[in-house]
Design a protein around this motif. Structure first.
Motif, PDB file in Angstrom:
ATOM      1  N   VAL A  42       0.839  -1.206   0.000  1.00  0.00           N
ATOM      2  CA  VAL A  42       0.000   0.000   0.000  1.00  0.00           C
ATOM      3  C   VAL A  42       0.868   1.249   0.000  1.00  0.00           C
ATOM      4  O   VAL A  42       0.651   2.187  -0.778  1.00  0.00           O
ATOM      5  N   PHE A  43       1.881   1.278   0.889  1.00  0.00           N
ATOM      6  CA  PHE A  43       2.748   2.446   0.970  1.00  0.00           C
ATOM      7  C   PHE A  43       3.457   2.717  -0.357  1.00  0.00           C
ATOM      8  O   PHE A  43       3.536   3.858  -0.814  1.00  0.00           O
ATOM      9  N   GLN A  44       3.995   1.650  -0.954  1.00  0.00           N
ATOM     10  CA  GLN A  44       4.718   1.839  -2.211  1.00  0.00           C
ATOM     11  C   GLN A  44       3.761   2.205  -3.349  1.00  0.00           C
ATOM     12  O   GLN A  44       4.122   2.975  -4.244  1.00  0.00           O
ATOM     13  N   SER A  45       2.546   1.678  -3.313  1.00  0.00           N
ATOM     14  CA  SER A  45       1.563   2.047  -4.327  1.00  0.00           C
ATOM     15  C   SER A  45       1.191   3.521  -4.231  1.00  0.00           C
ATOM     16  O   SER A  45       0.813   4.142  -5.225  1.00  0.00           O
ATOM     17  N   LEU A  46       1.297   4.101  -3.027  1.00  0.00           N
ATOM     18  CA  LEU A  46       0.970   5.507  -2.821  1.00  0.00           C
ATOM     19  C   LEU A  46       2.198   6.407  -2.921  1.00  0.00           C
ATOM     20  O   LEU A  46       2.136   7.583  -2.558  1.00  0.00           O
ATOM     21  N   GLY A  47       3.335   5.837  -3.375  1.00  0.00           N
ATOM     22  CA  GLY A  47       4.485   6.665  -3.672  1.00  0.00           C
ATOM     23  C   GLY A  47       5.670   6.538  -2.743  1.00  0.00           C
ATOM     24  O   GLY A  47       6.678   7.229  -2.927  1.00  0.00           O
ATOM     25  N   ALA A  48       5.612   5.671  -1.726  1.00  0.00           N
ATOM     26  CA  ALA A  48       6.739   5.526  -0.808  1.00  0.00           C
ATOM     27  C   ALA A  48       7.876   4.765  -1.489  1.00  0.00           C
ATOM     28  O   ALA A  48       7.650   3.859  -2.295  1.00  0.00           O
ATOM     29  N   SER A  49       9.115   5.120  -1.157  1.00  0.00           N
ATOM     30  CA  SER A  49      10.276   4.400  -1.677  1.00  0.00           C
ATOM     31  C   SER A  49      10.653   3.275  -0.729  1.00  0.00           C
ATOM     32  O   SER A  49      10.147   3.204   0.396  1.00  0.00           O
ATOM     33  N   LEU A  50      11.550   2.405  -1.189  1.00  0.00           N
ATOM     34  CA  LEU A  50      12.009   1.298  -0.351  1.00  0.00           C
ATOM     35  C   LEU A  50      12.636   1.819   0.940  1.00  0.00           C
ATOM     36  O   LEU A  50      12.441   1.254   2.020  1.00  0.00           O
ATOM     37  N   ASP A  51      13.384   2.927   0.854  1.00  0.00           N
ATOM     38  CA  ASP A  51      14.028   3.499   2.039  1.00  0.00           C
ATOM     39  C   ASP A  51      13.026   4.074   3.030  1.00  0.00           C
ATOM     40  O   ASP A  51      13.331   4.233   4.219  1.00  0.00           O
ATOM     41  N   ASP A  52      11.820   4.402   2.559  1.00  0.00           N
ATOM     42  CA  ASP A  52      10.801   4.975   3.442  1.00  0.00           C
ATOM     43  C   ASP A  52      10.099   3.931   4.300  1.00  0.00           C
ATOM     44  O   ASP A  52       9.492   4.270   5.328  1.00  0.00           O
ATOM     45  N   LEU A  53      10.134   2.667   3.884  1.00  0.00           N
ATOM     46  CA  LEU A  53       9.306   1.653   4.526  1.00  0.00           C
ATOM     47  C   LEU A  53       9.571   1.480   6.023  1.00  0.00           C
ATOM     48  O   LEU A  53       8.628   1.415   6.818  1.00  0.00           O
ATOM     49  N   PRO A  54      10.852   1.375   6.476  1.00  0.00           N
ATOM     50  CA  PRO A  54      11.056   1.195   7.916  1.00  0.00           C
ATOM     51  C   PRO A  54      10.430   2.305   8.757  1.00  0.00           C
ATOM     52  O   PRO A  54       9.823   2.039   9.795  1.00  0.00           O
ATOM     53  N   ALA A  55      10.554   3.548   8.316  1.00  0.00           N
ATOM     54  CA  ALA A  55       9.988   4.658   9.086  1.00  0.00           C
ATOM     55  C   ALA A  55       8.471   4.586   9.122  1.00  0.00           C
ATOM     56  O   ALA A  55       7.840   4.839  10.161  1.00  0.00           O
ATOM     57  N   LEU A  56       7.852   4.230   7.985  1.00  0.00           N
ATOM     58  CA  LEU A  56       6.401   4.137   7.947  1.00  0.00           C
ATOM     59  C   LEU A  56       5.883   3.006   8.828  1.00  0.00           C
ATOM     60  O   LEU A  56       4.782   3.079   9.379  1.00  0.00           O
ATOM     61  N   TRP A  57       6.696   1.961   8.980  1.00  0.00           N
ATOM     62  CA  TRP A  57       6.295   0.807   9.790  1.00  0.00           C
ATOM     63  C   TRP A  57       6.508   1.034  11.289  1.00  0.00           C
ATOM     64  O   TRP A  57       6.140   0.177  12.095  1.00  0.00           O
TER      65      TRP A  57
END
Length: 502
Positions: A42-57
């Motif tokens: 979901v995050f990546q579909s809405l524009g998040a990068s791979l590097d953004d994932l840990p922070a979003l989680w």
């Protein structure tokens, strides 16, 4: 009646009773499975990068850290007559979680999805934490292993359903692709169906069970909360050195972030350490002033005075949940890049990989459901709960390591067998060991505090893993599986130190 003590005993529960006590967890785990398998997507579909994932989680472990000890403390002290003490929290959490699952697919911006992840995870934790204590409340000690095994089976079954939703919907003709900035219909309908299933399952447990009143618990010889004065006296006898050390550790982390150029999310870890140091100092000060027991003092006092077996299991939990969180964050990008050749979240191949990850997660949860009933009780009776746990964790380490040796995504199903055996044990064995060793009157509080050793490693993974990967393995997420295998192996070794109650 117990022939040795002459006390009344809780009635022995048959399979129907065990089913009703834990069926709500089936729904809760559907919610967690949808979250774990799909939020990176979901995050990546809405524009998040791979590097953004840990922070979003970060939302997931942080809400658990804050919510579970508080809910555990409150549920120990709640009694609403025929509604009981744990069940009101089941209902409140289920309502909020179902609402979050309804709204999540309507997200069109990354911020909305991130905020709803906080709400969803907090709501799931409100329902989940009392369920752990509920098993201990309802069952005799000689049924704890069976009770937590049945709970684990429902967790596995719920996770299978939640993980398979998108895959099945695609095969039933629902669109699995979406334009950039949109969420595929398979994920959208999965969240809506999962919300309905979650609420229905929790209500099943609420409506088919009754809780023992405080008077009945006393007749069973269960401890009361009258011993809280001792907790506060022990807290008053402490000095402020430990509080200072927590705060200093947090300061060191913050300085290290600034000096070493680590990811800024690591600041959160430092802030949490400083915050706990300050709160523990306040709790000690209140206790020295002779103030009556309160939430802060009780939680800090019980945390510092936790039983030995809980301390031994803390290290096991730290390593095993580090591995799990690495898996939940990174499996989708790992499988997409290394087995489907896709890095673009908007590509059909990436969405296909996302569905295959749902299948993989369904397999390990299905294996866990079977192992919980067919493997764990028999093995634990033969060699003990702690050794059983060590063997199962070693199987999980082998499962993660095999990601480096398989080339066909179909072969990853084999890896998930080892992961599923480990997952079954992680969900059952530590709680079966603890429930027979902890004071019943504070079971909710201690189960909530035990969650700290689940949450802290997740926070470390969410904050530190990004820095490690960026520095040493940029754009190579497959190496996260090496870390998962290593720390799960350390968890297996740490389990050998655990001395369970006879």
């Amino acid at each position: 009646m117990d022939q040795v003590t002459g006390r009344l005993e809780k009635p022995r529960q048959g399979w129907a009773g065990l089913w009703n006590i834990s069926f709500g967890f089936f729904g809760i785990q559907i919610g967690f499975a949808l979250q774990n398998a799909n939020m990176s997507r979901v995050f990546q579909s809405l524009g998040a990068s791979l590097d953004d994932l840990p922070a979003l989680w970060i939302a997931a472990p942080l809400t658990g850290l804050l919510v579970q000890p508080i809910i555990g403390f409150m549920s120990d002290r709640t009694w609403l007559g025929r509604f009981g003490r744990r069940r009101p929290y089941f209902v409140a959490g289920a309502l909020l979680a179902a609402l979050s699952l309804l709204l999540m697919p309507l997200s069109h911006v990354l911020l909305m999805a991130a905020l709803l992840l906080w709400t969803l995870d907090a709501s799931l934790n409100i329902s989940m934490e009392p369920f752990r204590a509920f098993v201990g409340d309802q069952l005799r000690k000689d049924q704890h292993t069976a009770g937590y095994a049945v709970q684990t089976a429902f967790i596995g079954a719920g996770a299978v359903m939640g993980s398979l939703f998108p895959y099945l919907l695609e095969h039933w003709g629902v669109s699995n692709v979406a334009a950039t900035g949109n969420i595929p219909d398979t994920v959208r309908w999965s969240f809506w169906a999962g919300g309905a299933a979650l609420f229905a399952a929790v209500m099943w447990t609420v409506l088919t069970t009754r809780e023992y009143s405080p008077a009945e618990m006393r007749s069973f010889g269960e401890e009361t909360l009258e011993g809280e004065g001792e907790t506060m006296r022990a807290l008053a006898a402490r000095n402020y050195l430990s509080s200072l050390l927590w705060a200093v550790a947090g300061g060191v982390v913050i300085v290290a972030v600034a000096e070493l150029g680590l990811e800024k999310e690591v600041y959160l870890l430092g802030a949490l350490l400083i915050g706990y140091g300050l709160l523990s100092a306040i709790a000690i000060a209140f206790a020295k002033q002779g103030r009556p027991a309160n939430m802060l003092g009780s939680i800090v006092g019980d945390f510092s005075g936790m039983p030995t077996v809980m301390k031994q299991l803390a290290l096991v939990q730290f390593f095993s949940w580090s591995a799990l969180f690495i898996m939940w964050i990174n499996t989708t990008p790992v499988v997409a890049q290394n087995f489907f050749g896709a890095s673009d979240a908007a590509s059909p191949a990436y969405q296909e990989a996302g569905n295959w990850v749902g299948v993989l997660f369904a397999v390990y949860n299905g294996v866990a459901a079977i192992a919980a009933l067919a493997l764990l009780p028999a093995l634990a009776n033969r060699i003990g709960k702690a050794r059983t746990h060590a063997i199962c964790l070693a199987a999980g380490a082998l499962g993660y390591a095999s990601f480096f040796f398989f080339k066909d995504p179909q072969h990853l199903l084999i890896a998930e067998i080892g992961v599923g055996i480990a997952w079954a044990s992680i969900l059952a064995m530590p709680y079966a060991i603890l429930a027979s060793s902890l004071p019943q009157a504070k079971l909710g509080t201690y189960m909530g505090l035990f969650n700290i050793f689940i949450v802290v490693p997740q926070l470390l993974v969410a904050t530190v893993m990004g820095s490690i990967m960026k520095a040493f393995f940029p754009d190579q997420p497959i190496w996260t599986m090496a870390f998962a295998a290593g720390v799960m192996g350390l968890a297996a070794l740490a389990t050998l130190r655990v001395r369970e109650a006879g």
